[in-house]
Scaffold this motif. Structure first.
Motif, mmCIF file in Angstrom:
data_model
loop_
_atom_site.group_PDB
_atom_site.id
_atom_site.type_symbol
_atom_site.label_atom_id
_atom_site.label_comp_id
_atom_site.label_asym_id
_atom_site.label_seq_id
_atom_site.Cartn_x
_atom_site.Cartn_y
_atom_site.Cartn_z
ATOM 1 N N ALA A 6 7.403 -0.049 9.198
ATOM 2 C CA ALA A 6 7.536 0.249 7.855
ATOM 3 C C ALA A 6 6.358 -0.012 7.051
ATOM 4 O O ALA A 6 6.165 0.855 5.985
ATOM 5 C CB ALA A 6 8.962 -0.194 7.445
ATOM 6 N N GLU A 7 5.652 -0.823 7.141
ATOM 7 C CA GLU A 7 4.611 -1.229 6.352
ATOM 8 C C GLU A 7 3.470 -0.421 6.665
ATOM 9 O O GLU A 7 2.776 0.022 5.789
ATOM 10 C CB GLU A 7 4.117 -2.867 6.737
ATOM 11 N N LEU A 8 3.270 0.054 7.944
ATOM 12 C CA LEU A 8 2.192 0.960 8.245
ATOM 13 C C LEU A 8 2.447 2.445 7.399
ATOM 14 O O LEU A 8 1.469 2.962 6.865
ATOM 15 C CB LEU A 8 1.940 1.110 9.753
ATOM 16 N N ILE A 9 3.839 2.721 7.639
ATOM 17 C CA ILE A 9 4.148 4.046 6.905
ATOM 18 C C ILE A 9 3.783 3.969 5.315
ATOM 19 O O ILE A 9 3.320 4.689 4.551
ATOM 20 C CB ILE A 9 5.783 4.219 7.059
ATOM 21 N N GLU A 10 4.284 2.921 4.612
ATOM 22 C CA GLU A 10 4.196 2.427 3.464
ATOM 23 C C GLU A 10 2.477 2.483 3.005
ATOM 24 O O GLU A 10 2.255 3.333 2.029
ATOM 25 C CB GLU A 10 4.443 1.115 3.137
ATOM 26 N N LEU A 11 1.735 2.028 4.056
ATOM 27 C CA LEU A 11 0.329 2.271 3.525
ATOM 28 C C LEU A 11 -0.272 3.390 3.753
ATOM 29 O O LEU A 11 -1.092 3.875 3.029
ATOM 30 C CB LEU A 11 -0.546 1.317 4.558
ATOM 31 N N SER A 56 -4.001 -4.923 3.838
ATOM 32 C CA SER A 56 -4.435 -3.719 3.002
ATOM 33 C C SER A 56 -3.530 -3.392 1.800
ATOM 34 O O SER A 56 -3.927 -2.972 0.943
ATOM 35 C CB SER A 56 -4.569 -2.451 3.899
ATOM 36 N N LEU A 57 -2.093 -3.608 2.061
ATOM 37 C CA LEU A 57 -1.196 -3.364 1.275
ATOM 38 C C LEU A 57 -1.223 -4.340 -0.006
ATOM 39 O O LEU A 57 -0.902 -3.736 -1.083
ATOM 40 C CB LEU A 57 -0.008 -3.471 1.894
ATOM 41 N N ALA A 58 -1.484 -5.679 0.201
ATOM 42 C CA ALA A 58 -1.640 -6.420 -0.800
ATOM 43 C C ALA A 58 -2.667 -6.362 -1.737
ATOM 44 O O ALA A 58 -2.769 -6.259 -2.811
ATOM 45 C CB ALA A 58 -1.762 -7.821 -0.142
ATOM 46 N N ALA A 59 -4.068 -5.631 -1.040
ATOM 47 C CA ALA A 59 -5.008 -5.577 -1.874
ATOM 48 C C ALA A 59 -5.081 -4.161 -2.738
ATOM 49 O O ALA A 59 -5.761 -4.092 -3.996
ATOM 50 C CB ALA A 59 -6.377 -5.483 -0.742
ATOM 51 N N ARG A 60 -4.485 -3.337 -2.335
ATOM 52 C CA ARG A 60 -4.080 -1.913 -2.850
ATOM 53 C C ARG A 60 -3.645 -2.051 -4.314
ATOM 54 O O ARG A 60 -4.139 -1.369 -5.450
ATOM 55 C CB ARG A 60 -3.294 -1.031 -2.082
ATOM 56 N N GLY A 61 -2.698 -3.130 -4.677
ATOM 57 C CA GLY A 61 -2.283 -3.308 -6.040
ATOM 58 C C GLY A 61 -3.265 -3.750 -6.943
ATOM 59 O O GLY A 61 -3.068 -3.408 -8.245
ATOM 60 N N GLU A 62 -4.438 -4.310 -6.429
ATOM 61 C CA GLU A 62 -5.375 -5.050 -7.385
ATOM 62 C C GLU A 62 -6.547 -4.002 -7.634
ATOM 63 O O GLU A 62 -7.150 -4.281 -8.512
ATOM 64 C CB GLU A 62 -5.614 -6.354 -7.000
ATOM 65 N N THR A 63 -6.731 -2.999 -6.729
ATOM 66 C CA THR A 63 -7.870 -2.362 -6.910
ATOM 67 C C THR A 63 -8.013 -1.332 -8.244
ATOM 68 O O THR A 63 -9.079 -1.682 -8.655
ATOM 69 C CB THR A 63 -7.832 -1.255 -5.787
#
Length: 706
Positions: A6-11, A56-63
């Motif tokens: 599910a996390e890979l799909i979200e990413l 990668s999911l955590a970092a995306r929100g800050e980019t």
């Protein structure tokens, strides 16, 4: 293979990577875990392990918050625009808009309430700059200055819609024109392959028959040395042109050659013309004769006026021309595969490349000169065709991608993705899918560089043109990415910022006064065609494909905003299609996934449905032969509301041989089939233009009366 988490799909979804799709038969298909992870990696997103995915999911929100301004924005002119700006909480700053005209204006803030965020150890807040609706079309720049530095962002404002050229009073709105594979359309004056002199002559003849345009295959540059890639859709770059299309005798400096040099040029011309009678085109042999002749002309002194024009061209084309010419010079020294060059030469910005450029200065200059000659000859063709009364003149064709070992992959770096190629999923005409061996744009990097390479490519294609056909325009919305080492049907779709890509295309077309034709065939999401229509971009309607569950569409059901044609370069010419040439070719190459009898029966039934419709409308008599059927099919298109109707030069000649068989490489002589007559023998342009049957077919679609 493991199923994606599910996390890979979200990413994947966060980066525009599809994890499922519906194929050409409407069957739902899940994308494999390995494909998703590989494609994310090609986008610069770490996803090899589940831990990488979480990080990668955590970092995306800050980019987005880490950037003061977005990398670039492309919006519609005439509307108020809002631009997010992220600055340290409490920081003072000023924002201005620098118009391309040189004017500047102060930008204010719109009311915008967002809770500050902790990002990278700093407290940041978000403001919203307000750009008034009065800002005109064009490329502008937003500048934000404060104690945190100066930050800039390109802002492109595009038209909401492209309007097709208006018809003159009393004229029909529908316009017709020729479509040609220029390399295959030879005359006795050309050097073994068709050239820009042939394009001018064919266009002049068509104008005399009432045509308003001539659409050519992509003229993009190929390799500067043998072997030259035959496919015009697999170029080394889409910004520059293949010098094989130069008409040597039309270069002004030929007039300064000595008698002995002129004799040498004629000797090279005679040598190249030996290839006019071959069954297959030989680009390498032709270029082997044309290149030394052009080098002799290059060495001639230029007048002051001509030298100033050449220098102005080099200045206009800038670093892009320098890089392309340097690549071409290095290819002659180190081979066509730049990844096998010495490591220090694989970086176009290295000191070694700079030194090599100086060492190879004469060769770099020759390559730049070739592009100048091409630009001048293309401009002359367009000017001459417009002066004959053509409304549009030349319509160029933009390939969907570039060669993996070409100039663009060397000079553009990671703006093109690595480790993947683009193609198409299986469909009814290519049931194993297609791999076009081309690296795609990386949407993230393209935005980071302000879409500059894309903008320059589009601008070059539209220079001295009345229109641009965009091959696989669906690629501006999503592309089928295939990880290296996997089969064509093991890829997935990656989405692009279509508003930005289409907006830039429209802005440059508006400035050039050109029409845009999107090749929107194949598996297309319905909303995409609606979007393009609303923006004034023409679609592509191929007569054989225009059908629904009840059969072929009647003329009144065709789109108005389209280029309507009977055939396309991925099918045999109409004479061949009517006799089942495409089925025979695909069977001989092992491309069918169903029994030959089933394919043949289904194809014959579909063709008969179309012919029966023509007979029912009084366009075709019972027992009519192939030439009459070709005329009737084209006359049918004039009954449609389509704004543009195209007639293939191959249909003027009643040629039968397939130009290109998708899904093949060396198994079939793709892009190497010269223009031939009904008996399969090569036919020269000057001969074809005297044929009564060619004039009759042109008269079938022409709305003008003489």
């Amino acid at each position: 293979m493991p199923e994606p988490t599910a996390e890979l799909i979200e990413l994947a979804h966060a980066h525009g990577v599809a994890t499922e799709f519906w194929d050409w038969q409407g069957v739902h298909t899940d994308v494999g875990d390995h494909t998703i992870r590989t494609v994310l990696g090609a986008l610069g997103v770490s996803a090899e392990t589940d831990a990488d995915v979480r990080a990668s999911l955590a970092a995306r929100g800050e980019t987005e918050w880490e950037q003061v301004l977005p990398h670039v924005l492309v919006r519609t002119a005439g509307q108020e625009q809002r631009v997010p700006v992220h600055v340290p909480d409490g920081a003072r700053y000023a924002a201005t808009l620098h118009l391309e005209t040189g004017e500047t204006m102060e930008l204010g803030l719109a009311e915008h309430h967002v809770t500050p965020r902790e990002v990278g150890g700093r407290t940041l807040t978000e403001g919203m700059l307000l750009i008034p609706a009065s800002v005109p079309l064009g490329w502008h720049e937003v500048v934000v200055e404060g104690t945190f530095g100066t930050h800039r962002m390109p802002l492109a404002l595009a038209p909401a819609r492209l309007e097709p050229p208006a018809a003159e009073p009393g004229e029909e709105a529908q316009r017709w024109g020729l479509m040609t594979q220029l390399y295959a359309m030879r005359s006795r004056r050309s050097w073994g392959t068709g050239d820009l002199g042939d394009l001018a002559d064919a266009g002049a003849w068509a104008a005399g028959q009432g045509a308003d345009f001539i659409l050519v295959n992509p003229l993009h540059a190929a390799e500067p040395t043998a072997p030259m890639e035959p496919s015009p859709y697999l170029p080394t770059t889409r910004r520059f042109v293949n010098p094989i299309y130069i008409r040597v005798e039309d270069v002004p400096e030929v007039g300064y050659l000595s008698a002995a040099e002129r004799q040498l040029v004629e000797w090279h011309a005679d040598d190249a013309r030996r290839y006019l009678d071959l069954d297959h085109l030989d680009r390498d042999a032709v270029w082997g004769s044309k290149e030394p002749a052009l080098r002799m002309v290059y060495r001639q002194p230029r007048s002051l006026r001509r030298e100033r024009a050449y220098q102005a061209f080099c200045e206009r084309e800038g670093q892009g021309l320098v890089d392309f010419a340097t690549w071409a010079a290095l290819v002659r020294t180190h081979g066509q595969v730049w990844r096998e060059w010495p490591e220090e030469l694989q970086d176009p910005r290295s000191e070694a490349v700079l030194a090599a450029r100086e060492e190879l200065a004469d060769e770099v200059g020759f390559q730049q000169w070739l592009q100048w000659v091409l630009a001048e000859q293309l401009a002359t063709v367009q000017r001459d065709l417009r002066s004959t009364g053509m409304a549009l003149g030349v319509i160029h064709d933009l390939a969907v991608g570039v060669h993996p070992d070409g100039a663009d992959t060397w000079s553009l770096g990671d703006v093109l993705a690595r480790g993947v190629t683009v193609g198409a999923p299986p469909d009814q005409y290519n049931q194993r899918g297609q791999n076009w061996s081309q690296p795609p744009w990386r949407p993230d990097r393209l935005a980071e560089v302000g879409y500059a390479p894309y903008r320059e490519m589009v601008r070059a294609a539209l220079r001295d043109a009345g229109g641009l056909r965009v091959d696989h325009i669906i690629g501006l919305f999503r592309l089928w990415w295939i990880p290296e080492g996997l089969e064509a049907d093991e890829g997935t779709y990656v989405r692009f910022d279509h508003d930005a890509l289409v907006g830039i295309l429209m802005l440059e077309a508006h400035r050039a006064g050109a029409v845009i034709i999107g090749e929107d065939l194949g598996t297309v999401e319905p909303w995409v065609r609606d979007y393009l229509r609303e923006r004034g971009i023409l679609g592509t309607s191929i007569l054989w494909f225009e059908r629904d569950e009840h059969g072929p569409l009647g003329p009144e059901r065709y789109r108005e905003l389209c280029l309507a044609t009977v055939t396309t370069h991925d099918l045999p010419p109409t004479a061949g299609y009517l006799t089942g040439e495409h089925i025979r070719v695909r069977q001989s190459l092992g491309l069918l996934t169903r029994d030959l009898e089933v394919e043949t029966a289904e194809d014959e039934a579909a063709r008969e449905e179309v012919l029966a419709m023509l007979r029912g409308k009084g366009l075709l008599r019972e027992g009519a032969g192939v030439p009459e059927q070709i005329e009737a099919l084209h006359r049918f298109l004039t009954w449609t509301p389509a704004l543009l109707v195209g007639v293939s030069v191959s249909d003027l000649a009643q040629d039968k041989r397939t130009i290109n068989q998708p899904g093949t490489d060396e198994e079939y002589p793709n892009w190497r089939v010269p223009l031939a007559g009904p008996d399969g023998s090569p036919v020269m342009l000057e001969e074809l233009l005297t044929w009564r049957s060619a004039r009759r077919l042109a008269g079938t679609v022409s709305r003008r009366r003489f």
